[in-house]
Design a protein around this motif. Sequence first.
Motif, PDB file in Angstrom:
ATOM      1  N   PRO A  48      36.497  57.283 -31.090  1.00 18.39           N
ATOM      2  CA  PRO A  48      37.612  56.368 -31.387  1.00 18.39           C
ATOM      3  C   PRO A  48      37.165  54.946 -31.753  1.00 18.39           C
ATOM      4  N   THR A  49      36.062  54.482 -31.181  1.00 22.25           N
ATOM      5  CA  THR A  49      35.553  53.157 -31.542  1.00 22.25           C
ATOM      6  C   THR A  49      35.096  53.126 -32.998  1.00 22.25           C
ATOM      7  N   ASP A  50      34.599  54.264 -33.508  1.00 19.51           N
ATOM      8  CA  ASP A  50      34.216  54.336 -34.922  1.00 19.51           C
ATOM      9  C   ASP A  50      35.433  54.080 -35.806  1.00 19.51           C
ATOM     10  N   VAL A  51      36.561  54.642 -35.412  1.00 20.57           N
ATOM     11  CA  VAL A  51      37.796  54.458 -36.192  1.00 20.57           C
ATOM     12  C   VAL A  51      38.221  52.993 -36.143  1.00 20.57           C
ATOM     13  N   ARG A  52      38.131  52.383 -34.965  1.00 23.65           N
ATOM     14  CA  ARG A  52      38.455  50.955 -34.853  1.00 23.65           C
ATOM     15  C   ARG A  52      37.542  50.125 -35.741  1.00 23.65           C
ATOM     16  N   ALA A  53      36.260  50.502 -35.807  1.00 29.04           N
ATOM     17  CA  ALA A  53      35.312  49.780 -36.658  1.00 29.04           C
ATOM     18  C   ALA A  53      35.703  49.901 -38.124  1.00 29.04           C
ATOM     19  N   LEU A  54      36.079  51.094 -38.547  1.00 24.30           N
ATOM     20  CA  LEU A  54      36.489  51.282 -39.939  1.00 24.30           C
ATOM     21  C   LEU A  54      37.734  50.450 -40.252  1.00 24.30           C
ATOM     22  N   ILE A  55      38.650  50.367 -39.310  1.00 32.19           N
ATOM     23  CA  ILE A  55      39.852  49.541 -39.505  1.00 32.19           C
ATOM     24  C   ILE A  55      39.453  48.070 -39.644  1.00 32.19           C
ATOM     25  N   CYS A  56      38.540  47.602 -38.793  1.00 32.71           N
ATOM     26  CA  CYS A  56      38.052  46.215 -38.893  1.00 32.71           C
ATOM     27  C   CYS A  56      37.434  45.956 -40.265  1.00 32.71           C
ATOM     28  N   LEU A  57      36.644  46.918 -40.740  1.00 31.12           N
ATOM     29  CA  LEU A  57      35.999  46.762 -42.042  1.00 31.12           C
ATOM     30  C   LEU A  57      37.017  46.752 -43.181  1.00 31.12           C
ATOM     31  N   MET A  58      38.039  47.595 -43.085  1.00 31.39           N
ATOM     32  CA  MET A  58      39.083  47.590 -44.124  1.00 31.39           C
ATOM     33  C   MET A  58      39.866  46.286 -44.095  1.00 31.39           C
ATOM     34  N   ASP A  59      40.170  45.791 -42.897  1.00 22.94           N
ATOM     35  CA  ASP A  59      40.902  44.528 -42.774  1.00 22.94           C
ATOM     36  C   ASP A  59      40.082  43.373 -43.341  1.00 22.94           C
ATOM     37  N   ALA A  60      38.778  43.364 -43.060  1.00 23.45           N
ATOM     38  CA  ALA A  60      37.911  42.298 -43.594  1.00 23.45           C
ATOM     39  C   ALA A  60      37.872  42.366 -45.111  1.00 23.45           C
ATOM     40  N   ARG A  61      37.741  43.560 -45.641  1.00 23.56           N
ATOM     41  CA  ARG A  61      37.696  43.708 -47.105  1.00 23.56           C
ATOM     42  C   ARG A  61      39.002  43.236 -47.727  1.00 23.56           C
ATOM     43  N   ARG A  62      40.120  43.617 -47.130  1.00 23.95           N
ATOM     44  CA  ARG A  62      41.430  43.206 -47.650  1.00 23.95           C
ATOM     45  C   ARG A  62      41.577  41.684 -47.610  1.00 23.95           C
ATOM     46  N   ALA A  63      40.973  41.044 -46.598  1.00 22.09           N
ATOM     47  CA  ALA A  63      41.046  39.585 -46.453  1.00 22.09           C
ATOM     48  C   ALA A  63      39.978  38.874 -47.279  1.00 22.09           C
ATOM     49  N   GLY A  64      39.076  39.638 -47.910  1.00 21.04           N
ATOM     50  CA  GLY A  64      38.007  39.037 -48.690  1.00 21.04           C
ATOM     51  C   GLY A  64      36.949  38.381 -47.821  1.00 21.04           C
ATOM     52  N   ALA A  65      36.798  38.867 -46.582  1.00 16.60           N
ATOM     53  CA  ALA A  65      35.854  38.278 -45.635  1.00 16.60           C
ATOM     54  C   ALA A  65      34.628  39.174 -45.483  1.00 16.60           C
ATOM     55  N   ASP A  66      33.478  38.545 -45.322  1.00 19.67           N
ATOM     56  CA  ASP A  66      32.249  39.284 -45.066  1.00 19.67           C
ATOM     57  C   ASP A  66      32.259  39.808 -43.638  1.00 19.67           C
ATOM     58  N   MET A  67      31.612  40.959 -43.435  1.00 21.77           N
ATOM     59  CA  MET A  67      31.492  41.519 -42.100  1.00 21.77           C
ATOM     60  C   MET A  67      30.021  41.753 -41.799  1.00 21.77           C
ATOM     61  N   THR A  68      29.533  41.056 -40.800  1.00 23.26           N
ATOM     62  CA  THR A  68      28.173  41.267 -40.323  1.00 23.26           C
ATOM     63  C   THR A  68      28.235  42.164 -39.090  1.00 23.26           C
ATOM     64  N   ALA A  69      27.082  42.672 -38.681  1.00 23.64           N
ATOM     65  CA  ALA A  69      27.037  43.484 -37.466  1.00 23.64           C
ATOM     66  C   ALA A  69      27.500  42.662 -36.262  1.00 23.64           C
ATOM     67  N   GLY A  70      27.075  41.409 -36.194  1.00 21.95           N
ATOM     68  CA  GLY A  70      27.469  40.549 -35.079  1.00 21.95           C
ATOM     69  C   GLY A  70      28.973  40.345 -35.000  1.00 21.95           C
ATOM     70  N   ARG A  71      29.577  40.096 -36.143  1.00 22.02           N
ATOM     71  CA  ARG A  71      31.032  39.888 -36.166  1.00 22.02           C
ATOM     72  C   ARG A  71      31.761  41.182 -35.806  1.00 22.02           C
ATOM     73  N   LEU A  72      31.287  42.309 -36.336  1.00 21.75           N
ATOM     74  CA  LEU A  72      31.917  43.598 -36.031  1.00 21.75           C
ATOM     75  C   LEU A  72      31.814  43.881 -34.539  1.00 21.75           C
ATOM     76  N   GLY A  73      30.641  43.668 -33.971  1.00 25.52           N
ATOM     77  CA  GLY A  73      30.471  43.889 -32.539  1.00 25.52           C
ATOM     78  C   GLY A  73      31.396  43.012 -31.715  1.00 25.52           C
ATOM     79  N   ALA A  74      31.524  41.748 -32.112  1.00 23.21           N
ATOM     80  CA  ALA A  74      32.412  40.831 -31.391  1.00 23.21           C
ATOM     81  C   ALA A  74      33.857  41.305 -31.467  1.00 23.21           C
ATOM     82  N   GLU A  75      34.295  41.750 -32.636  1.00 19.48           N
ATOM     83  CA  GLU A  75      35.677  42.215 -32.782  1.00 19.48           C
ATOM     84  C   GLU A  75      35.949  43.474 -31.966  1.00 19.48           C
ATOM     85  N   LEU A  76      34.899  44.283 -31.781  1.00 17.84           N
ATOM     86  CA  LEU A  76      35.063  45.530 -31.034  1.00 17.84           C
ATOM     87  C   LEU A  76      34.711  45.387 -29.556  1.00 17.84           C
ATOM     88  N   GLY A  77      34.157  44.232 -29.179  1.00 17.05           N
ATOM     89  CA  GLY A  77      33.761  44.023 -27.792  1.00 17.05           C
ATOM     90  C   GLY A  77      32.511  44.803 -27.417  1.00 17.05           C
TER      91      GLY A  77
END
Length: 156
Positions: free
Chosen positions: A37-66
């Motif tokens: 399920p965390t993989d799905v949350r990660a994919l959602i974070c990545l889609m949201d970042a792409r839609r917002a035109g924002a870069d996603m680093t591993a650090g930012r993804l980890g922070a968003e997922l805790g």
Amino acid sequence: MSDSPDTEMEIVHLLRAVTVELSRRNADFAVRNGMHPTDVRALICLMDARRAGADMTAGRLGAELGLHSAGTTGLIDRLERLGHVRRVRDEHDRRRVLIEIDERAVALGRSFFGPLIERVVELLQEYDEQQLAAVKGFLGGVLDHAREAADAPGSR
């Protein structure tokens, strides 16, 4: 403003039921596609970042997922092996590695969640602009309060 605490609690219970049902759908999608399920949350974070035109680093993804660094690396490795994400060098700063969602992952999600999304959009089309603004305001407020509660001392 509502004068009825019963109506307000009914809405709270409906929101809880929607949350539970959507969580079940996310878990079903994860199981069907060999993910956590965390993989799905990660994919959602990545889609949201792409839609917002924002870069996603591993650090930012980890922070968003805790997640801590090792957990984030494992998650990205897993998603990369599945063909859902790729690591790419930032064209502006070659030292930085960005995580991008692959179109195959988007298509996979669309094939599973698309019918539900279409039904939700159809439902929203029945509302006028004022009603849509109220729904958006309510959901945005709930999201803000949920995030504040998650960030409160002692909540983790």
